[in-house]
Design a protein around this motif. Structure first.
Motif, short mmCIF file in Angstrom:
data_model
loop_
_atom_site.label_atom_id
_atom_site.label_comp_id
_atom_site.label_asym_id
_atom_site.label_seq_id
_atom_site.Cartn_x
_atom_site.Cartn_y
_atom_site.Cartn_z
N GLN A 196 16.30 -24.31 18.48
CA GLN A 196 15.72 -23.11 17.88
C GLN A 196 16.64 -22.27 17.05
OE1 GLN A 196 12.70 -20.97 19.90
NE2 GLN A 196 13.45 -19.01 19.11
N THR A 220 12.86 -25.67 14.55
CA THR A 220 11.62 -25.05 15.53
C THR A 220 10.86 -26.30 15.84
OG1 THR A 220 11.68 -23.04 14.15
CG2 THR A 220 9.80 -23.34 15.16
N ALA A 235 12.30 -27.92 18.72
CA ALA A 235 12.33 -26.94 20.10
C ALA A 235 11.04 -27.09 20.67
CB ALA A 235 12.70 -25.56 19.57
N GLU A 236 9.98 -26.92 19.96
CA GLU A 236 8.63 -26.94 20.29
C GLU A 236 8.28 -28.44 20.99
OE1 GLU A 236 6.14 -26.05 17.21
OE2 GLU A 236 6.57 -23.90 17.10
#
Length: 482
Positions: A234, A239, A242-243
């Motif tokens: 992140q 992003t 990371a998710e």
């Protein structure tokens, strides 16, 4: 032999000692070398090299050891820690100036005493330094030998270090007695020390074998290691990665639960919010579905370059049991926590549970405080980097034995481990290149009944006292000689 040749040969022997020390540590793990690694250095310092340059021997040994051990850890970081090997070289160079003259004045009467107390005393001082802690302690070379390290439950890690250095100096004194005919060494004293060192080693081994009584595991625990740290992804602006990583960690958690894990630990700083105030990942529901105690590490930004680094425990009923703030934060990185220094121990249906966070395991005090409060199992969320993947988990071996606790370390991509109270690694994922792992293993509930829990680092304090005593004795012996 000319002084120049003596100097060159002495530096060669000192370099050999530095190399032997490096090989005794991870990743090489040639642990028997630690028991003789200092012998070439001692011969160079107290026999071969010119007296006025003799401290170059220990400086060369320790500087090369620092380069081989710490060099890969901080190499390319751009930090001042890259200069640590040079600092070690200079400290040894200045600290050992006059040591050979002291022993020659005193007939080598204190050779072994001073060697052991100085080494242990310096390790004790390092244990107070936030950027040093117990990193590189010579005792860590023995982490793969649980049959041998059990007396640290009485003498703490400093006892193991003292014994290794004692054996080196006793053997070194014996070699000096054979080779250095001009040294004022008493043959009787040499023989007595050989007997004393041999008996100390045999006594240590006998005590270790007597204390080494591992029990069968009664609690199934798990450590969740993602292939990459979601918070670092992140921070890089990735992003989506990371998710996806956090979603996979939830899947890993359920996989561990299906294997019967009742305590499941996530890494340090897995996400950037307080789950007690905003449960974005559905961790409460995850704990209920897994029917396990879930330990998660998280960070919360509270100001420019300042963030809370904490861990919380969620019960199978979905209740938050409390918050632990990192006891030894990396201050220059901006870590903090209002709950730092509270040391909560949670009384749960699976036993008394406590948490540490990463750097806490490099100090002897935090795990001891948890043990004094009755902890039986300690969860350790961590966030390491590639070049310490083969070293950091080894510290847990000694924290487990010192306090007779089971420990579960979950890392953000590099080195996760599950250990029992005798320092046995029940499951390990150590990947310098990074990688996913779901560790599941059975461990017994710790008893937190080791004498070191109450006695603390008493042998380290004795070493520090000896270090100060010999620092005072040196100028006194000089005046007496005059």
């Amino acid at each position: 032999m000319s002084p120049a040749l003596r100097l060159l040969l002495g530096l060669g022997l000192a370099a050999l000692s530095g190399g032997l020390l490096v090989l005794a540590y991870p990743p090489y793990n040639l642990w028997p070398l630690a028991w003789v690694a200092l012998l070439p250095m001692l011969l160079a310092q107290f026999w071969l090299m010119p007296a006025r340059l003799s401290s170059l021997a220990s400086a060369t040994t320790m500087g090369l050891w620092g380069l081989g051990y710490f060099g890969p850890v901080f190499g390319g970081s751009g930090l001042y820690m890259e200069w640590l090997p040079l600092a070690i070289f200079l400290i040894a160079l200045l600290g050992d100036m006059g040591v050979r003259a002291f022993h020659e004045r005193t007939g080598y009467r204190y050779f072994v005493w001073q060697g052991v107390s100085n080494w242990v005393g310096i390790e004790m001082i390092r244990g107070f330094v936030p950027i040093a802690a117990t990193w590189g302690f010579i005792a860590y070379t023995q982490h793969t030998q649980p049959w041998l390290i059990q007396p640290v439950s009485v003498f703490s890690i400093y006892g193991m270090s003292a014994l290794i250095v004692l054996v080196n100096f006793v053997l070194g004194q014996g070699l000096l007695g054979l080779l250095h005919k001009e040294a004022p060494l008493s043959p009787l004293r040499v023989r007595r020390w050989l007997w004393a060192g041999g008996l100390a080693l045999l006594g240590w081994v006998a005590l270790s074998l007597w204390l080494y009584r591992p029990e069968a595991g009664t609690l199934r625990v798990a450590a969740i290691q993602p292939p990459t740290s979601p918070i670092l992804a992140q921070n890089r602006g990735e992003t989506a990665l990371a998710e996806a990583t956090l979603a996979r960690m939830k899947e890993q958690t359920l996989e561990a639960a299906r294997q019967g894990a009742r305590l499941i630990v996530w890494p340090e700083g897995a996400f950037t919010f307080d789950p007690q105030t905003e449960d974005r990942l559905g961790l409460v529901a995850l704990a209920r579905e897994s029917r396990a105690y879930l330990v998660v590490g998280y960070v919360v930004v509270v100001g420019e370059r300042i963030f809370r680094n904490e861990a919380t425990v969620i019960s199978p009923e979905g209740q938050f049991l409390g918050v632990y703030g990192k006891d030894h934060p990396v201050l220059f990185a901006g870590e903090t926590s209002p709950t730092r220094g509270t040391y909560p121990v949670y009384h749960t249906s699976i036993g008394r549970l406590a948490t540490l966070i990463c750097y806490d395991l490099d100090f002897t005090d935090t795990a001891r405080k948890m043990a004094r409060r009755g902890a039986q199992v300690v969860a350790v969320p961590s966030q390491d980097w590639a070049t310490i993947a083969d070293k950091h988990y080894t510290h847990l071996v000694f924290r487990a034995v010192e306090n007779r606790l089971s420990m579960v370390k979950a890392d953000g991509g590099f080195d996760s481990a599950i250990l029992d109270p005798w320092g046995r690694v029940r499951s390990l994922a150590s990947f310098p290149q990074g990688g996913e792992a779901t560790l599941v293993a059975d461990v017994p509930l710790g008893r937190a009944n080791a004498p070191a829990v109450r006695l603390g680092d008493w042998l380290g304090w004795l070493g520090l006292l000896g270090l100060v005593g010999f620092a005072v004795a040196d100028p006194m012996s000089r005046r007496k000689g005059k």
